[in-house]
Design a protein around this motif. Structure first.
Motif, PDB file in Angstrom:
ATOM      1  N   TYR A  26       0.814  -1.221   0.000  1.00 28.20           N
ATOM      2  CA  TYR A  26       0.000   0.000   0.000  1.00 28.20           C
ATOM      3  C   TYR A  26       0.846   1.269   0.000  1.00 28.20           C
ATOM      4  O   TYR A  26       1.899   1.322   0.627  1.00 28.20           O
ATOM      5  CB  TYR A  26      -0.921   0.029   1.231  1.00 28.20           C
ATOM      6  CG  TYR A  26      -2.043  -0.972   1.138  1.00 28.20           C
ATOM      7  CD1 TYR A  26      -3.270  -0.624   0.566  1.00 28.20           C
ATOM      8  CD2 TYR A  26      -1.882  -2.278   1.610  1.00 28.20           C
ATOM      9  CE1 TYR A  26      -4.311  -1.545   0.468  1.00 28.20           C
ATOM     10  CE2 TYR A  26      -2.905  -3.208   1.511  1.00 28.20           C
ATOM     11  CZ  TYR A  26      -4.123  -2.834   0.943  1.00 28.20           C
ATOM     12  OH  TYR A  26      -5.137  -3.750   0.828  1.00 28.20           O
ATOM     13  N   THR A  28       0.250   5.479   0.791  1.00 24.02           N
ATOM     14  CA  THR A  28      -0.683   6.399   1.444  1.00 24.02           C
ATOM     15  C   THR A  28      -0.405   7.828   1.002  1.00 24.02           C
ATOM     16  O   THR A  28       0.763   8.238   0.922  1.00 24.02           O
ATOM     17  CB  THR A  28      -0.534   6.300   2.982  1.00 24.02           C
ATOM     18  OG1 THR A  28      -0.711   4.938   3.364  1.00 24.02           O
ATOM     19  CG2 THR A  28      -1.565   7.162   3.696  1.00 24.02           C
ATOM     20  N   ASP A  29      -1.478   8.574   0.701  1.00 20.11           N
ATOM     21  CA  ASP A  29      -1.281   9.973   0.314  1.00 20.11           C
ATOM     22  C   ASP A  29      -1.449  10.895   1.521  1.00 20.11           C
ATOM     23  O   ASP A  29      -1.783  10.448   2.626  1.00 20.11           O
ATOM     24  CB  ASP A  29      -2.198  10.362  -0.861  1.00 20.11           C
ATOM     25  CG  ASP A  29      -3.675  10.456  -0.495  1.00 20.11           C
ATOM     26  OD1 ASP A  29      -4.010  10.538   0.709  1.00 20.11           O
ATOM     27  OD2 ASP A  29      -4.508  10.448  -1.430  1.00 20.11           O
ATOM     28  N   GLY A  32      -4.400  10.795   3.693  1.00 21.17           N
ATOM     29  CA  GLY A  32      -4.645   9.570   4.452  1.00 21.17           C
ATOM     30  C   GLY A  32      -5.312   8.454   3.661  1.00 21.17           C
ATOM     31  O   GLY A  32      -5.567   7.378   4.193  1.00 21.17           O
ATOM     32  N   GLN A  33      -5.599   8.677   2.369  1.00 23.36           N
ATOM     33  CA  GLN A  33      -6.160   7.579   1.570  1.00 23.36           C
ATOM     34  C   GLN A  33      -5.065   6.581   1.217  1.00 23.36           C
ATOM     35  O   GLN A  33      -3.931   6.970   0.911  1.00 23.36           O
ATOM     36  CB  GLN A  33      -6.833   8.078   0.280  1.00 23.36           C
ATOM     37  CG  GLN A  33      -7.471   6.897  -0.478  1.00 23.36           C
ATOM     38  CD  GLN A  33      -8.290   7.293  -1.707  1.00 23.36           C
ATOM     39  OE1 GLN A  33      -8.558   8.456  -1.949  1.00 23.36           O
ATOM     40  NE2 GLN A  33      -8.682   6.283  -2.483  1.00 23.36           N
ATOM     41  N   THR A  34      -5.399   5.306   1.301  1.00 23.84           N
ATOM     42  CA  THR A  34      -4.428   4.278   0.927  1.00 23.84           C
ATOM     43  C   THR A  34      -4.797   3.679  -0.429  1.00 23.84           C
ATOM     44  O   THR A  34      -5.974   3.596  -0.790  1.00 23.84           O
ATOM     45  CB  THR A  34      -4.365   3.147   1.976  1.00 23.84           C
ATOM     46  OG1 THR A  34      -5.659   2.557   2.085  1.00 23.84           O
ATOM     47  CG2 THR A  34      -3.902   3.665   3.320  1.00 23.84           C
ATOM     48  N   GLY A 397      -9.181   3.165  -4.533  1.00 25.37           N
ATOM     49  CA  GLY A 397      -7.993   2.769  -3.775  1.00 25.37           C
ATOM     50  C   GLY A 397      -7.204   1.643  -4.416  1.00 25.37           C
ATOM     51  O   GLY A 397      -6.634   0.798  -3.731  1.00 25.37           O
TER      52      GLY A 397
END
Length: 450
Positions: A26, A28-29, A32-34, A397
């Protein structure tokens, strides 16, 4: 609106999320989106995004000696990595020239092929044959040897003139009605002989091909027998066989070298991407001993080089990656998880109105999208389905690698999947679910308009 940036972005009109951290499969940006990385970026991050042993080895080398120029020194990481690659490479491949990436590896291969024939007294051998719909990199020599029309077109005047192309080997798309896979493979392989004779065998230096075609055709393996015939033709006419394994090599297909599946030995093979697993930029051009010996016994000097060849820190990362690939059961897992992913994709998408073909080898898988699976008619290219699927998948995602121009550089769409080798069953479930959702969303949007 688009934020002010001084970065010359790949696609300046796209508003990209800012990646800030990564763990496992994963990324993560900053919001906080993965994102589940189901393509390894571009088939790069084969061990996931935080492979601790690789990072440790790289840091240890940085602390010891980050860089020593190869005009003055060799280094232990370069010597060890070359020895280990040679030990695991196809028969006779025993010299390794380190570079910083795939395009550089291909440039080195093309120049070595030309210089080899100069050294052995055949200076007219300077023509390179490639295949349409293959991609070998974006520098001018690599771009010229590749046959992707869209990537080539505007740079055509700058490309080397003595490079021509024969058909790809993609049975599902190009096999004739009633033709067996084997017969098709022999037919398109024999185009190489015809092209050598058209140009003149005394003028042809090399044939370059990807064992499994990646970015521009979507994980298409050659049919059985194709590369054996190619190898015979190259031997018959004294043409060097260059295999581009930049994307498909280093375990991606389940074998360390993709050509091991085809049971052939190249004269030169190019690797990159997975060799550094994204921890450092590194590539390599590997060649047969007889080519190296011709240079050493002739002029004594390969007239080529870059600042960062044999970079100790990059080689330390590559060595740590190769240790994992050769000393753990990971490549068996690539085969198992690749089979599972293909099976799951067929179950989920087999009856999807746009899905024409699911193919690949190991964790290198392509899904070809068409307007009509029964006729294989491509989608209207103005719909930009590949771009829409990529954007929609990110929204769900998921990072996947859709491309347009699958058939001829203009028509056709596919989605390439090349997840890290460490994917577990539940990851595969998530990949298939998110991809299916993205595809369904785009399909309903497009269908609503049409």
């Amino acid at each position: 609106g688009i934020m002010t940036t001084h970065v010359f972005h790949r696609n300046p009109k796209l508003e990209l999320p800012t990646a800030v951290s990564a763990q496992g499969i994963y990324i993560t940006d900053e919001k906080g989106q993965t994102y589940l990385d189901a393509c390894g970026g571009a088939a790069v991050s084969c061990l996931g995004h935080h492979p601790q042993p690789i990072i440790d080895a790289t840091v240890a080398q940085l602390e010891t000696m980050a860089f020593a120029h190869t005009g003055f020194f060799t280094s232990q990481p370069a010597e060890k990595l070359a020895a280990k690659l040679a030990a695991h490479a196809p028969t006779g491949i025993d010299k390794v020239y380190f570079v910083s990436g795939g395009s550089e590896a291909v440039e080195a291969a093309l120049k070595l092929a030309k210089q080899y024939f100069l050294e052995i007294g055949l200076p007219d051998k300077s023509h390179i044959i490639g295949r349409r719909q293959s991609y070998h990199g974006n520098t001018l020599g690599a771009l010229g040897s590749g046959g992707n029309q869209w990537r080539r077109r505007q740079f055509e005047p700058l490309l080397p003139p003595n490079m021509t192309h024969i058909s790809p080997c993609h049975f599902w798309r190009w096999g004739a009605p009633g033709e067996t896979e084997f017969d098709y493979g022999q037919r398109v392989a024999n185009e190489l002989e015809a092209e050598i004779l058209r140009i003149g065998a005394h003028r042809v230096a090399a044939f370059i091909a990807e064992p499994v075609v990646g970015a521009t055709m979507g994980a298409v393996p050659a049919v059985d027998g194709y590369f054996q015939r190619i190898r015979e033709i190259c031997d018959q006419y004294q043409v060097l066989l260059i295999l581009d394994e930049v994307m498909c090599g280093m375990g991606r297909t389940g074998d360390l070298f993709a050509c091991q599946h085809d049971e052939i030995t190249p004269d030169i093979v190019c690797i990159a991407k997975g060799l550094g697993a994204g921890i450092q930029p590194i590539g390599a051009m590997l060649c047969q001993g007889f080519i190296y010996d011709a240079i050493v016994g002739g002029s004594g000097f390969f007239q080529h080089g870059h600042t960062y060849i044999g970079h100790p820190t990059a080689c330390a990362a590559g060595l740590a990656v190769l240790d994992v690939l050769t000393e753990t059961p990971l490549l068996n897992q690539v085969k198992q998880q690749g089979d599972l992913l293909q099976t799951r994709l067929r179950e989920a998408l087999g009856s999807h109105p746009w899905v024409g073909d699911v193919r690949g080898r190991g964790l290198f898988i392509g899904v070809e999208l068409v307007q009509d699976p029964s006729t294989k008619e491509p989608l209207d290219s103005t719909l930009k389905v590949a771009a829409k699927v990529k954007a929609q998948a990110m929204h769900y995602g998921l990072m996947c690698y859709p491309m347009a121009g699958t058939i001829d550089g203009q028509h056709g769409d596919h989605i390439l999947l090349a997840p890290p080798f460490i994917v577990k069953d539940q990851d595969i479930t998530a990949i298939v679910e998110r991809l299916t959702n993205a595809l369904d969303t785009v399909y309903s949007e497009v269908a609503a308009v049409v």
